[in-house]
Design an enzyme around this catalytic site. Structure first.
Site, short mmCIF file in Angstrom:
data_model
loop_
_atom_site.label_atom_id
_atom_site.label_comp_id
_atom_site.label_asym_id
_atom_site.label_seq_id
_atom_site.Cartn_x
_atom_site.Cartn_y
_atom_site.Cartn_z
CD GLN A 12 -1.18 0.04 3.72
OE1 GLN A 12 -1.65 -1.06 3.98
NE2 GLN A 12 -1.42 1.13 4.42
CB CYS B 193 -4.78 -1.09 5.51
SG CYS B 193 -5.81 -0.25 6.72
CG HIS C 167 -3.36 -2.91 9.46
ND1 HIS C 167 -3.25 -2.09 8.36
CD2 HIS C 167 -2.60 -4.01 9.16
CE1 HIS C 167 -2.46 -2.64 7.47
NE2 HIS C 167 -2.05 -3.81 7.93
#
Length: 695
Positions: free
Chosen positions: A95, A101, A230
């Site tokens: 990324q 993410c 995340h």
């Protein structure tokens, strides 16, 4: 034997030692007690800057209720289940310096769904999601559903068409790309081991967890005490990992140089992993793409012969030459005919003889070299193209909106935002609004031409045409429409309506209604005035867009409006008619084309009883008969007289089946002998082992 026992004893001792060194489920080891030798990621501090997960409040509430459900029965009790070993995972990506993410987790899970369902590995564009989502997700964080919404409403595009730049300021150009894969929805998965394992049996899932300052990739444990930050993809499980605690096998988006070639292993329940898990539901892929270099017709000749050039190329598949089909429906059901082959995967589709003054709907199809049939539009025949069977006369009104030709805007009293405005689209396409006009002139009408939160709110806005004089002829009204309402708190719950009036707006008759489900993109539509009102010299058209419910994002655009008169006057034609047969009886689907070489043509396709009928002006014609399974036949010097029918019956010769020559038979027999000898040799050398026996 003693050597084997010694090795077995050493392995057993090492296993017992490792198990005793690893805390059990009741004594989970806190990360604060880990040593420097336990693979702390030296780049973690930099990566933490780009953690980018934002969970909407309504999603939190939804999962809070979902997680109250008791765990289901486990559908697979294997200790290890890993989609990497079964070819269900696409390569790890990076990324970069962008909090995306959420994008990579959703795209990665969907790529796996495509791969598992089609055996096609696709590299889908994360930049499409980053640039084109309408939920506000960005490099500063986002949520997976903004990606899933794009895959459902737009379709995912290839990475090669919108390469990843780790930048949410990159313009949305998805309309310039062919969508290759679609979702139908996504399934929320409760946060318990059994539910997640059961979901994994269908395919990898997107999920979330908390990255702590000392996180590392191998069996990291930390209590679920922080805020989730995340998003990743779970691709399997291993109940024997991490000293018997069991662990999820997880695909990250930090590149292949991190962790175990981009993967990590996290004990069940560590860091909150498994919260907000979702499984994408695969719909379909676009195997082929269809293009029309000369465009698609608005009008087709009632006498037949209007031609459409169709070019078929590969997208997720390889087109098989000679499989192009033209499907049309003029009111009596779908008719399917082979298109004329121009060159491999390039065709001409010919419209047959049709009644004048009617709409005909149509679509195209072709096969891949694997026998998969793909269509355009992709969901045909639910969706289709359309044309009007008539002879166009004059374009009495045409507007590309580069200048003001007299349109007016009226708004309901409750409207607070989103009134119609003429201009060059300024919103950029990031909230469901058109990023550009339809016809390339630059200008169109859009709802509140401003970037940001500028959609329709609180009522109606009407765009009303100037008065159009149709006292002498009927007319077709044609327009290009952009309309979306699929985002916001109450998506897919509003309508776009089109009206026509023949008394200068005194009364309005509803012509078309679009919604409640919508998809972004310009689409062309038309209607015939006389189907709704008597044409007069006081005809007006009105476009209505509204937001009447709970806060959906409603965006619309109108462009390329034209009004074209037409006629269906009786012509002084004659008719060519007849029956086409072979030695067994009538032939269906024969393309019959009459051409006098001076511009007069007519076309029809034989129906179930083998008959056809073509109306053409008086002249002398060559009449050709073609079908994929028969030799082409042409009858010359067919004389057509006004008001009379000329009968032309034809018996066609079926094409012979190719039979191998004597030399070819010899080669086939030799190949079979060699194959047989080789098989016998292999069997003799390897032996045959029955199940349950050993060699």
């Amino acid at each position: 034997m003693r050597r084997f026992v010694l090795i077995f004893g050493i392995v057993l001792f090492m296993g017992l030692f490792l198990v005793s060194a690893q805390p059990l489920n009741a004594e989970k080891q806190d990360s604060s007690k880990m040593t420097d030798q336990q693979l702390v990621d030296p780049s973690l501090k930099e990566r933490i800057k780009y953690l980018g997960l934002i969970i909407p409040e309504d999603v939190k509430k939804r999962f809070e209720e979902l997680d109250k459900q008791p765990p289901p029965m486990l559908l697979n009790t294997e200790d290890v289940f890993d989609w990497r070993e079964m070819g269900g995972v696409t390569p790890v990506k990076d990324q970069g310096q962008c909090g995306s993410c959420w994008d990579f987790a959703a795209t990665g899970a969907f790529e796996s769904a495509v791969l598992i369902n089609t055996d096609i590995e696709m590299d889908l564009s994360e930049q499409q999601v980053l640039s084109c989502n309408t939920g506000g997700s960005s490099c500063n964080g986002g949520w997976m559903e903004d990606a899933y919404d794009i895959f459902m409403n737009n379709g995912a595009v290839y990475e090669s068409c919108m390469p990843y730049e780790a930048d949410d300021d990159v313009p949305c150009t998805q309309e310039e790309c062919d969508p290759v894969a679609w979702m139908t929805g996504y399934v929320d998965v409760p946060n318990n081991i059994n539910s997640i394992k059961n979901a994994l049996l269908v395919g990898p899932v997107s999920t979330t967890f908390m990255v702590y300052n000392d996180f590392y990739w191998n069996c990291y444990w930390h209590e679920d005490t922080g805020d989730i930050n995340h998003a990743v993809v779970i691709v399997g499980w291993d109940d024997n990992m991490c000293g018997g605690l069991g662990a999820w096998i997880v695909k990250n988006s930090w590149g292949t140089n991190w962790g175990d070639e981009g993967y990590f292993y996290m004990p069940y329940g560590s860091c909150g992993i498994g919260r907000y898990t979702q499984r994408p539901v695969f719909d379909q892929v676009n195997y082929l793409t269809f293009s029309y270099p000369n465009g698609l017709p608005d009008f087709v000749n009632p006498n037949g012969g209007t031609s459409v050039r169709v070019e078929v190329s590969g997208l997720a598949g390889v087109p098989e030459p000679g499989t192009g089909m033209f499907h049309y429906n003029s009111g009596s059901g779908w008719q399917d005919i082979s298109m004329q082959v121009v060159s491999p995967n390039i065709y001409d589709a010919l419209f047959p003889n049709l009644d004048c003054g009617i709409d005909v709907i149509y679509y195209f199809s072709a096969e891949t070299n694997q026998g998969v049939i793909d269509t355009d539009p992709i969901d045909a025949p639910l969706s289709s193209f359309s044309a009007f069977s008539a002879n166009p006369l004059t374009t009495v009104f045409e507007d590309n909106f580069n200048t003001n030709l007299g349109w007016t805007v009226e708004n309901s009293p409750g409207l607070t935002d989103g009134a119609w405005e003429r201009g060059i689209p300024a919103g950029g396409g990031d909230r469901g609004d058109p990023p550009s006009d339809y016809d390339g002139s630059g200008y169109c009408y859009v709802t509140d031409n401003a970037d940001g939160n500028s959609d329709v709110d609180g009522g109606y806005t009407y765009l009303i045409s100037p008065t159009i004089d149709l006292r002498d002829n009927d007319a077709m009204v044609r327009y290009a429409l952009w309309y979306t309402n699929y985002a916001g708190n109450d998506p897919n719950n509003d309508l776009f309506k089109v009206y026509v009036s023949n008394d200068n707006g005194g009364t309005w008759i509803n012509v078309d209604t679009f919604g409640p489900e919508t998809f972004p993109g310009w689409t062309q539509h038309h209607f015939v005035v006389s189907n709704y009102v008597v044409p007069t010299d006081q005809v007006k058209v009105r476009f209505e867009v509204s937001d009447l419910n709970d806060g959906s994002i409603v965006e619309a655009g109108i462009d390329a409006v034209s009004v074209i008169t037409y006629e269906c006057e009786p012509t002084s034609n004659g008719t060519i008619a007849g029956t086409v047969t072979d030695i067994n009886g009538p032939i269906t689907g024969v393309v019959v084309l009459a051409d006098d070489g001076s511009g007069n043509t007519g076309l029809d396709i034989t129906v179930e009883n083998g008959t056809y009928s073509i109306d053409v002006p008086p002249s002398t014609y060559d009449v050709s008969f073609s079908h994929n399974n028969y030799r082409d036949t042409t009858i010359t010097n067919v004389v057509v007289t006004e008001g009379e029918t000329t009968i032309v019956d034809v018996v066609m010769e079926e094409l012979p089946v190719d039979i191998p020559t004597l030399n070819e038979w010899g080669m086939i027999i030799m190949a079979l002998l060699l194959l047989t000898i080789g098989t016998i040799a292999i069997i003799r050398r390897g032996g045959i082992v029955e199940i349950g026996e050993s060699k």
